[in-house]
Design a protein around this motif. Structure first.
Motif, PDB file in Angstrom:
ATOM      1  N   PHE A 153      -3.749  30.875  46.935  1.00 29.18           N
ATOM      2  CA  PHE A 153      -2.585  31.313  47.320  1.00 29.18           C
ATOM      3  C   PHE A 153      -1.863  30.654  48.919  1.00 29.18           C
ATOM      4  O   PHE A 153      -2.506  30.537  49.778  1.00 29.18           O
ATOM      5  N   PHE A 154      -0.760  30.356  48.490  1.00 29.55           N
ATOM      6  CA  PHE A 154       0.186  29.754  49.981  1.00 29.55           C
ATOM      7  C   PHE A 154       1.636  30.386  50.394  1.00 29.55           C
ATOM      8  O   PHE A 154       2.079  30.853  49.542  1.00 29.55           O
ATOM      9  N   ALA A 216       5.357  27.601  42.972  1.00 32.16           N
ATOM     10  CA  ALA A 216       4.555  27.475  42.197  1.00 32.16           C
ATOM     11  C   ALA A 216       4.410  26.271  41.169  1.00 32.16           C
ATOM     12  O   ALA A 216       3.167  25.380  40.645  1.00 32.16           O
ATOM     13  N   MET A 217       5.520  25.697  40.830  1.00 32.51           N
ATOM     14  CA  MET A 217       5.389  24.202  40.894  1.00 32.51           C
ATOM     15  C   MET A 217       5.067  22.783  41.201  1.00 32.51           C
ATOM     16  O   MET A 217       5.439  21.614  40.967  1.00 32.51           O
ATOM     17  N   ALA A 218       4.971  23.239  42.474  1.00 29.65           N
ATOM     18  CA  ALA A 218       4.058  22.069  43.156  1.00 29.65           C
ATOM     19  C   ALA A 218       2.969  22.891  44.105  1.00 29.65           C
ATOM     20  O   ALA A 218       1.796  21.838  43.688  1.00 29.65           O
ATOM     21  N   LEU A 219       2.368  23.790  43.776  1.00 32.38           N
ATOM     22  CA  LEU A 219       0.998  24.590  45.214  1.00 32.38           C
ATOM     23  C   LEU A 219       0.640  25.002  43.974  1.00 32.38           C
ATOM     24  O   LEU A 219      -0.623  25.959  44.498  1.00 32.38           O
ATOM     25  N   SER A 220       0.876  25.502  42.782  1.00 32.80           N
ATOM     26  CA  SER A 220       0.352  26.143  41.879  1.00 32.80           C
ATOM     27  C   SER A 220       0.618  27.776  41.841  1.00 32.80           C
ATOM     28  O   SER A 220       0.820  28.723  41.257  1.00 32.80           O
ATOM     29  N   LYS A 221      -0.726  27.721  43.508  1.00 28.20           N
ATOM     30  CA  LYS A 221      -0.061  29.595  43.191  1.00 28.20           C
ATOM     31  C   LYS A 221       0.456  29.987  44.190  1.00 28.20           C
ATOM     32  O   LYS A 221      -0.155  29.286  46.057  1.00 28.20           O
ATOM     33  N   ALA A 251       1.860  29.433  38.930  1.00 25.98           N
ATOM     34  CA  ALA A 251       1.340  28.137  37.522  1.00 25.98           C
ATOM     35  C   ALA A 251       0.588  28.249  36.595  1.00 25.98           C
ATOM     36  O   ALA A 251      -0.547  28.635  37.140  1.00 25.98           O
ATOM     37  N   PHE A 252       0.450  28.303  35.838  1.00 24.43           N
ATOM     38  CA  PHE A 252      -0.681  28.422  34.738  1.00 24.43           C
ATOM     39  C   PHE A 252      -1.081  29.480  34.095  1.00 24.43           C
ATOM     40  O   PHE A 252      -1.996  30.211  33.883  1.00 24.43           O
TER      41      PHE A 252
ATOM     42  N   TRP B  24       0.176  18.154  38.014  1.00 23.46           N
ATOM     43  CA  TRP B  24       0.540  17.728  37.705  1.00 23.46           C
ATOM     44  C   TRP B  24      -0.151  15.876  37.865  1.00 23.46           C
ATOM     45  O   TRP B  24      -0.076  16.160  38.480  1.00 23.46           O
ATOM     46  N   ASP B  41      -2.360  19.359  42.428  1.00 22.00           N
ATOM     47  CA  ASP B  41      -2.276  21.259  40.981  1.00 22.00           C
ATOM     48  C   ASP B  41      -1.538  21.807  43.305  1.00 22.00           C
ATOM     49  O   ASP B  41      -1.845  22.718  43.199  1.00 22.00           O
ATOM     50  N   GLY B  42      -1.691  20.438  43.813  1.00 29.16           N
ATOM     51  CA  GLY B  42      -1.071  21.320  44.965  1.00 29.16           C
ATOM     52  C   GLY B  42      -2.224  22.463  46.109  1.00 29.16           C
ATOM     53  O   GLY B  42      -1.714  22.332  47.297  1.00 29.16           O
ATOM     54  N   HIS B 138       1.321  27.637  56.115  1.00 26.93           N
ATOM     55  CA  HIS B 138       0.935  28.394  55.597  1.00 26.93           C
ATOM     56  C   HIS B 138      -0.576  29.203  56.745  1.00 26.93           C
ATOM     57  O   HIS B 138      -1.161  30.577  56.823  1.00 26.93           O
TER      58      HIS B 138
END
Lengths: 478, 478
Positions: A153-154, A216-221, A251-252, B24, B41-42, B138
């Motif tokens: 995660f970030f 999240a819509m860019a880095l996923s977590k 995301a996901f 994406w 996916d970031g 981060h």
């Protein structure tokens, strides 16, 4: 850099070595054969005992060594004669950094009420109870960061000052630089917020979730860990006007992944506290037992360490809101009309209902899911039946809701409808809605109130005692 | 929980395994022999290439696969034929989670200005530049927590809403729940803040230092890492209205210990970024070189990685303010009257002076100490000469002041005098003054503006580009 910490000295086995200690006096005791000074520097719940021979220290110095004073001591590490510790320091030299007049210093070695200590929050970290709480709080905070870092995660810093209201509810604090006495006004007499610092009305955030979703819509977590605010006039043991919240957003992830993460996460950080704060938790366990010793046996809490281990070792119970209502309707307190609030499908569960489920029926943490849409926020994903949403609340014994989350509505049309349904201007959330327009994806997240977690782990009954400087109605001291 | 990250897939050597990717689309390219889809996916700056045969995907699906759309792909990991990557995915199945209409989606694969991207801060984390910045941010944030945790510090959450003004200066944001339109008034017509939420005037904090000192006087070593605020109408590339600050505070540290800690700390976190963010930093280095390619050679920055390694590997220059003034007075730009601001002992150093010292004279980070008392805050320890205080500023090339700190005045009488001197009511700081009354000790600390650090490490020229959702005059969007 800086002096060796007492925590390290107490673990040292190098008998005979010279040590320099810088710390505060907890107690001084003079006997015929020796003077004993208990020193603490906040690195551990345990004191380091320093010993001088009678007459060794000048009277002028000895007089200044009182509870709360600050000393620099040079001496030799020796095996302790007493039973409380393996090593102690034989004093060679004492320098008094700062005195603490016993007639004025409030933290004398006797029992102080938590209420009294709240009034001297600038000094209470010097007590055993509060230094233990702050060390546990630190260990938990670091465990949170480590957990998310280790899991890809970030850490996202979402804004504190915001023009949006994430919950569509919740009373907010206004942030302004306008002259309160004579604010600028528009032609029709309204306050002219165009003149305010940000050119619009702004408030303190109640949640970083909406911006977290953008991340999240860019880095996923991603996860947030920052202060959030409620301007509610709640004078309870469970509410603060300013508190810290942890909000992962993925995301996901669907509802089940979200539950799996919440359970794994909270177990992981509690495990870390158990490993790293054994001494502090043992102290806090005793404190709680002492506090409750006059209660009847059946009203006392489970011993703290036992409770924490139980939570870590057992799977949380998972069931839907509808199943929970069913259990409640069939329960003894319902049949005997012992619940204060009526139970039927559609109600917002009250504390008494949650407590029954967690403490009486399942006797373990519970994750409730799929709540009626009417009692949950607009951004939660609608279930196929159109009646419920993919919400989840994690309920803990003694604390109630510790985590609230959901799978998010990723369908643009349904989300827009929900936004309008709750009376939010879609234009004010144009950026949030656009995430569903461009590359939308299933996603989920939750929020953990950090102070609730600290309360649970430390066994403290009042949330004002687990944050250094609590903010609540009529109180912003320190 | 959740899908395997592209970062992991790219490192995988298990050729032939089945993979599921959720990500994406960055670009789609169709050639005679294949369709190439670059997925991100970031989790990393690198894309994963997914390949389909012409005609393999239904036209209806293929049409929806555009830049910005979100896909779930099942396929087989194969050795890549192309030169850019070791592995790629041979597509077996594609599911489109979310489309991104090319006529509407603003992030098409072409160059966008940083100014434009600031207007779509909800989408910019999906670009290479901003996802790289956020990953570096981060890594730095986690490195900060790890550094202090490893060194025996406790993370202290100091209050955000406060009734005190730590700097005795600095414009602050008011926090209120009063009705702006018709605020309650006292008999003499003044705003009646007794009716406000906290029963008094409150603001957003400008620094957690004063409360941090309370923590250090109990736990010895603490640090804060939280948001701080300035209501200054500064529209510059170096100022934000809301920014994150790291403030360690240590009992028993004097000025030299403070300098040692600051230097070790900042080198340590930059080292971590170099180790953990090599790919992102290489990307950002190229971005910067590209941005500066039209500048004359002598105005270009040092290559990013070279600059970071230089800072990590070389000792910072340490000198007093008085010595610095001496150097400036003897300098060529002073003699040739090239400085805009006059140089003499007592002045507050201007950016041009700091830059001369750091970038021309020493060509490395500089720690300036012992500034004149008149230009520094009341809580800084007075030197024996009574003229200077034990302040320290760490100056970085291109950034200027990145750290400001000092040894604190621990003498009650001197501190009280200084408080009165700057016009603060001693009653309003009773709790702060009491720490000097009860067990006072030498102590020191400093503040690091986190965004300035991220700017330095990423090479970004505008501070608005290193925080996800910047707050500045007339702007609180998202």
């Amino acid at each position: 850099m800086g002096p060796v910490q007492i925590k390290q000295i107490l673990q040292s086995t190098e008998i005979g070595q010279t040590v320099e200690v810088k710390a505060w006096v907890r107690t001084k005791r003079e006997s015929k054969n020796a003077i004993f000074i208990a020193l603490n520097d906040g690195s551990t719940i345990h004191n380091l005992q320093a010993v001088a021979e009678p007459g060794q220290l000048p009277d002028d110095t000895l007089r200044l060594i009182t509870t709360g004073s600050c000393l620099r001591i040079e001496g030799t590490l020796v095996a302790s004669q007493g039973s409380g510790q393996a090593v102690e320091v034989k004093i060679e030299h004492v320098q008094v950094y700062g005195t603490a007049d016993p007639d004025e210093y409030p933290l004398q070695p006797k029992k102080h009420s938590l209420e009294f200590l709240r009034e001297i929050a600038h000094l209470r970290p010097r007590t055993n109870t509060f230094s233990a709480i702050l060390r546990v709080r630190h260990a938990l905070a670091f465990a949170v960061h480590k957990y998310y870092n280790d899991n890809g995660f970030f850490y996202l810093h979402t804004p504190i000052i915001t023009a949006s209201d994430a919950e569509g509810a919740g009373e907010m604090f206004r942030v302004t630089t306008l002259d309160m006495n004579k604010p600028p006004r528009t032609e029709d007499g309204a306050i002219d917020y165009k003149e305010d610092f940000f050119g619009r009305e702004t408030n303190l955030t109640v949640s970083g979730q909406l911006e977290g979703e953008l991340g999240a819509m860019a880095l996923s977590k991603i996860y947030t860990f920052g202060p959030t605010f409620r301007a509610e006039n709640s004078n309870t043991t469970r509410h603060l006007a300013e508190f810290w919240m942890i909000e992962p957003e993925m995301a996901f992830f669907e509802l089940k992944d979200n539950m799996d993460l919440a359970e794994d996460f909270v177990k992981s950080v509690i495990s870390t506290a158990l490993e790293q704060c054994a001494d502090d938790l043992a102290f806090l366990q005793n404190r709680l037992a002492e506090e409750e010793k006059n209660k009847p046996q059946n009203e006392r809490s489970m011993p703290l360490l036992e409770k924490l281990k139980f939570v870590v070792e057992n799977p949380f119970e998972r069931l839907t809101y509808t199943e929970a209502i069913d259990i409640l309707v069939k329960s003894k307190p319902h049949k005997e009309k012992k619940f204060q609030y009526h139970v039927e499908w559609g109600i917002d569960l009250q504390s008494e209902h949650e407590r029954y489920l967690v403490e009486k029926h399942f006797k373990k943490p519970v994750i409730l899911t799929n709540y009626p849409r009417a009692i949950k926020a607009f951004y939660m994903k609608l279930d196929e039946d159109g009646k419920t949403v993919r919400a989840m609340d994690v309920l803990f014994p003694g604390i109630g809701e510790i985590i609230g989350g959901s799978q998010r509505e990723e369908n643009y049309d349904i989300l827009l409808e929900r936004v309008q349904e709750v009376g939010i201007e879609p234009e004010s959330l144009w950026w949030y809605l656009e995430t569903r327009k461009f590359g939308t994806a299933p996603h989920a997240g939750f929020g953990l109130g950090f102070e609730r977690l600290v309360q649970f782990v430390t066994g403290m009954g009042n949330i004002r005692d687990v944050i250094p400087f609590p903010r609540f109605p009529k109180s912003a001291e320190f």
